[in-house]
Scaffold this motif. Structure first.
Motif, PDB file in Angstrom:
ATOM      1  N   LEU A 193      11.252  -1.582   6.243  1.00 50.56           N
ATOM      2  CA  LEU A 193      10.304  -0.479   6.118  1.00 50.56           C
ATOM      3  C   LEU A 193      10.870   0.779   6.767  1.00 50.56           C
ATOM      4  CD1 LEU A 193       7.482   0.280   5.123  1.00 50.56           C
ATOM      5  CD2 LEU A 193       6.616  -0.324   7.399  1.00 50.56           C
ATOM      6  N   ASP A 194      11.197   1.785   5.954  1.00 52.98           N
ATOM      7  CA  ASP A 194      11.662   3.074   6.449  1.00 52.98           C
ATOM      8  C   ASP A 194      11.382   4.117   5.382  1.00 52.98           C
ATOM      9  OD1 ASP A 194      13.612   2.761   4.512  1.00 52.98           O
ATOM     10  OD2 ASP A 194      15.109   2.018   5.935  1.00 52.98           O
ATOM     11  N   LEU A 195      11.970   5.289   5.526  1.00 54.60           N
ATOM     12  CA  LEU A 195      11.680   6.382   4.608  1.00 54.60           C
ATOM     13  C   LEU A 195      12.304   6.196   3.229  1.00 54.60           C
ATOM     14  CD1 LEU A 195      12.124   9.411   7.042  1.00 54.60           C
ATOM     15  CD2 LEU A 195       9.984   8.314   6.346  1.00 54.60           C
ATOM     16  N   ASN A 196      13.149   5.235   3.089  1.00 50.02           N
ATOM     17  CA  ASN A 196      13.877   5.075   1.831  1.00 50.02           C
ATOM     18  C   ASN A 196      13.270   4.049   0.892  1.00 50.02           C
ATOM     19  OD1 ASN A 196      15.849   6.965   2.606  1.00 50.02           O
ATOM     20  ND2 ASN A 196      16.878   5.393   3.846  1.00 50.02           N
ATOM     21  N   ASN A 197      12.276   3.298   1.303  1.00 48.02           N
ATOM     22  CA  ASN A 197      11.761   2.242   0.428  1.00 48.02           C
ATOM     23  C   ASN A 197      10.235   2.136   0.490  1.00 48.02           C
ATOM     24  OD1 ASN A 197      11.521   1.277   2.970  1.00 48.02           O
ATOM     25  ND2 ASN A 197      12.371  -0.755   2.546  1.00 48.02           N
ATOM     26  N   LYS A 200       6.546   1.587  -3.362  1.00 44.58           N
ATOM     27  CA  LYS A 200       5.444   0.708  -3.771  1.00 44.58           C
ATOM     28  C   LYS A 200       4.818   0.064  -2.535  1.00 44.58           C
ATOM     29  CE  LYS A 200       7.850  -1.931  -6.416  1.00 44.58           C
ATOM     30  NZ  LYS A 200       8.165  -3.018  -7.353  1.00 44.58           N
ATOM     31  N   PRO A 201       3.543  -0.259  -2.615  1.00 44.59           N
ATOM     32  CA  PRO A 201       2.910  -0.963  -1.493  1.00 44.59           C
ATOM     33  C   PRO A 201       3.360  -2.411  -1.454  1.00 44.59           C
ATOM     34  CG  PRO A 201       1.370  -0.754  -3.303  1.00 44.59           C
ATOM     35  CD  PRO A 201       2.578   0.031  -3.696  1.00 44.59           C
ATOM     36  N   LEU A 202       3.092  -3.019  -0.324  1.00 44.44           N
ATOM     37  CA  LEU A 202       3.379  -4.442  -0.192  1.00 44.44           C
ATOM     38  C   LEU A 202       2.339  -5.229  -0.986  1.00 44.44           C
ATOM     39  CD1 LEU A 202       4.773  -6.898   1.019  1.00 44.44           C
ATOM     40  CD2 LEU A 202       3.331  -6.628   3.054  1.00 44.44           C
ATOM     41  N   GLU A 203       2.824  -6.015  -1.969  1.00 46.65           N
ATOM     42  CA  GLU A 203       1.931  -6.831  -2.782  1.00 46.65           C
ATOM     43  C   GLU A 203       2.495  -8.236  -2.885  1.00 46.65           C
ATOM     44  OE1 GLU A 203       1.560  -4.996  -6.550  1.00 46.65           O
ATOM     45  OE2 GLU A 203       0.291  -3.329  -5.844  1.00 46.65           O
ATOM     46  N   LEU A 204       1.603  -9.185  -2.818  1.00 50.57           N
ATOM     47  CA  LEU A 204       1.986 -10.592  -2.966  1.00 50.57           C
ATOM     48  C   LEU A 204       1.667 -11.034  -4.394  1.00 50.57           C
ATOM     49  CD1 LEU A 204       0.671 -12.059   0.407  1.00 50.57           C
ATOM     50  CD2 LEU A 204       2.922 -11.114  -0.109  1.00 50.57           C
ATOM     51  N   GLY A 216      -3.673 -11.946   3.434  1.00 42.75           N
ATOM     52  CA  GLY A 216      -4.196 -10.696   2.912  1.00 42.75           C
ATOM     53  C   GLY A 216      -4.449  -9.661   3.996  1.00 42.75           C
ATOM     54  N   LEU A 217      -4.939 -10.110   5.196  1.00 44.90           N
ATOM     55  CA  LEU A 217      -5.171  -9.188   6.299  1.00 44.90           C
ATOM     56  C   LEU A 217      -3.867  -8.556   6.762  1.00 44.90           C
ATOM     57  CD1 LEU A 217      -7.789 -11.243   8.351  1.00 44.90           C
ATOM     58  CD2 LEU A 217      -8.217  -9.278   6.844  1.00 44.90           C
ATOM     59  N   VAL A 218      -2.823  -9.336   6.832  1.00 46.18           N
ATOM     60  CA  VAL A 218      -1.523  -8.798   7.252  1.00 46.18           C
ATOM     61  C   VAL A 218      -1.016  -7.781   6.236  1.00 46.18           C
ATOM     62  CG1 VAL A 218       0.870  -9.381   7.760  1.00 46.18           C
ATOM     63  CG2 VAL A 218      -0.969 -10.873   8.573  1.00 46.18           C
ATOM     64  N   ALA A 221      -2.832  -4.442   6.614  1.00 47.50           N
ATOM     65  CA  ALA A 221      -2.397  -3.691   7.789  1.00 47.50           C
ATOM     66  C   ALA A 221      -1.074  -2.981   7.540  1.00 47.50           C
ATOM     67  CB  ALA A 221      -2.295  -4.628   8.988  1.00 47.50           C
ATOM     68  N   ILE A 222      -0.146  -3.672   6.881  1.00 45.34           N
ATOM     69  CA  ILE A 222       1.158  -3.058   6.599  1.00 45.34           C
ATOM     70  C   ILE A 222       1.006  -1.907   5.619  1.00 45.34           C
ATOM     71  CG2 ILE A 222       3.430  -3.484   5.598  1.00 45.34           C
ATOM     72  CD1 ILE A 222       3.298  -6.309   6.715  1.00 45.34           C
ATOM     73  N   ASN A 223       0.150  -2.073   4.623  1.00 48.35           N
ATOM     74  CA  ASN A 223      -0.026  -1.013   3.628  1.00 48.35           C
ATOM     75  C   ASN A 223      -0.679   0.239   4.220  1.00 48.35           C
ATOM     76  OD1 ASN A 223       1.175  -2.199   1.377  1.00 48.35           O
ATOM     77  ND2 ASN A 223      -0.655  -3.373   0.897  1.00 48.35           N
TER      78      ASN A 223
END
Length: 507
Positions: A193-197, A200-204, A216-218, A221-223
């Motif tokens: 996770l940085d400015l280059n990637n 898209k949001p984190l999706e499972l 799902g809670l985790v 939080a990351i998104n």
């Protein structure tokens, strides 16, 4: 709170794993037993069906030839046919009884008992009459079928074992798909996770639920953390899309150029092969002109020199002989040139309009053209009975008959008897042949006679070696084949085959 989650999660994973292991093992075992039974039974039924097809093969392929062999009392042919049938798969026992109750049998080493048995009546037909010549009994054995079925059963058993062992891997796959791969996805996303990637949001990749679980809670939080910096990367996303478009265009252009180069390479290769073939033909033409025109030209020069010599006082008979020699040489030179022009015209003719041609008419025309040579050789021409129509070019087919017949007249011996005939093959072709009673060709001549500009007898005065080359080129252009085979009892059979039409001509 964090420690509680850490302690409960492994227990939850183990419970899911145990349930999945039990379900997969039970399902795999049931399916393996069912599929194995079906495969073994189906393999056995297939073997029986394939074995019964041998009866059909024997009835269609062997019985007509066997009847012909028994009618003509050709014991060698009958034995060869019986040996051929005995070599068919699953054939264990063969018994042939003729009308005099004579028996011929063939027995396989593995034959013990009959699996299937069938009898065939051997009938020879002469016009509307039928003659019963005997009965053929064929018995199939089960030894090879049982062996193949056992082999299939072993293969199925091995497959079943592999399936059962695969259940463990399947369970591991399910565990990974439902749980561990999502944890790895989140871990990888967090590490990168940085400015280059942040495009898209984190999706499972799993089904969504109204009540999210711990995973799902985790993810939520990351998104939320990702959304705070997402707007800074819009420009980079736009540039990345443009680069993707350019890359696709470049790949398409490379593909088009590659296809074009491959096509041009194929065309060049075809042209090269055509040039090689044309060079070979030119070499052959040069060889023919150099060797076959040399003798008549020398004769012309010699005879004309003698006739123009005023110091020689030749008799009228000698002058007539020299003039006849000049005429023969001129006719031979014209024949060579006509043959070369015919070969050239056949090669240049790209589109040939095929029409129905009467084989009997073309054969009769060739006899009329060669009537003088037939009378000189005191030859007897025997014409066959069946003359079907073929698809071809009438003038070219007549030229084939003329070449074959002239060779038979020249090399068929003293007072030769020459047979002309046809037969319709099972492949839908008509085989036209000329049979003579000459000395025949040796094995080397048989391989070269249609491929080189050669003569049967290089010392012969007549002929220039182009005839059979013309025959081969004509027949190939008409979609047929040419060949040579020794005649039974001595002599030669030269044949060519063309496509048959629906109509036939009576003799």
């Amino acid at each position: 709170m964090s420690m509680s989650s850490s302690n409960t999660t492994p227990t939850h994973i183990r419970r899911i794993g145990l349930r999945m292991v039990g379900a997969v093992i039970a399902f795999t075992f049931c399916v393996a037993v069912l599929v194995s039974s079906i495969q073994i039974y189906s393999a056995y039924r297939t073997e029986l069906v394939d074995a019964q097809k041998h009866f059909v093969d024997i009835e269609k392929s062997y019985l007509p030839s066997l009847a012909a062999g028994m009618w003509s009392v050709d014991q060698e042919r009958v034995d060869a046919l019986l040996d051929g049938m005995a070599q068919l798969p699953d054939v264990g026992f063969i018994e042939l009884r003729d009308e005099l109750q004579q028996r011929w049998t063939r027995r396989h080493d593995k034959y013990e008992s009959d699996l299937l048995s069938r009898s065939f009546s051997i009938v020879h037909r002469e016009g509307d009459e039928e003659f019963h010549l005997g009965e053929l009994t064929v018995s199939l054995m089960s030894a090879d079928i049982d062996a193949r079925t056992l082999h299939t059963a072993k293969s199925v058993a091995i497959t079943t074992c592999i399936t059962l062992f695969s259940t463990v891997f399947f369970v591991l796959f399910i565990v990974r798909r439902w749980i561990t791969r999502h944890l790895e996805t989140m871990a990888d996303y967090a590490q990168t996770l940085d400015l280059n990637n942040l495009d898209k949001p984190l999706e499972l990749t799993r089904a969504h639920s109204e009540h999210p679980d711990e995973l799902g809670l985790v993810v939520n939080a990351i998104n939320k953390m990702r959304l705070s910096i997402k707007n800074d990367l819009n420009k980079r996303n736009h540039l990345y899309q443009e680069l993707s478009v350019y890359r696709n265009q470049l790949e398409r252009l490379v593909t088009e150029r590659t296809i074009d180069l491959e096509y041009k390479s194929q065309q060049l290769e075809l042209k090269s092969l055509e040039l090689i073939e044309q060079n070979n033909e030119l070499d052959a033409y040069a060889h023919t002109v150099a060797h076959d025109l040399k003798q008549p030209i020398s004769t012309l020069l010699g005879a004309s020199s003698l006739l123009s010599n005023e110091e020689l006082h030749l008799s009228a008979e000698k002058n007539r002989a020299l003039v006849d020699s000049i005429q023969r040489s001129a006719h031979k030179m014209r024949s060579i040139i006509d043959s070369l022009l015919l070969l050239s015209s056949i090669r240049k003719c790209e589109h040939i309009a095929l029409v129905d041609v009467d084989t009997q008419q073309t054969a009769n025309e060739s006899c009329n053209r060669l009537q003088q040579l037939i009378d000189q050789q005191h030859a007897k021409i025997v014409m066959g009975e069946s003359w079907p129509k073929v698809q071809g070019h009438e003038q070219w087919i007549e030229e084939i008959w003329v070449n074959y017949l002239s060779n038979a007249l020249k090399y068929g011996g003293a007072n030769p008897t020459i047979e002309l005939g046809t037969e319709t093959l099972a492949s839908g072709l008509v085989k036209c042949w000329v049979k003579d009673s000459g000395p025949g060709l040796n094995e080397k001549q048989q391989h070269e006679i249609f491929d080189k500009f050669v003569r049967f007898d290089p010392t012969a005065a007549d002929g220039h070696g182009l005839g059979l080359s013309i025959v081969k080129r004509i027949t190939l252009r008409l979609g047929g084949e040419v060949g040579y085979e020794p005649a039974p009892g001595g002599g030669s059979i030269f044949w060519f085959s063309l496509k048959v039409t629906d109509k036939k001509i009576s003799p």
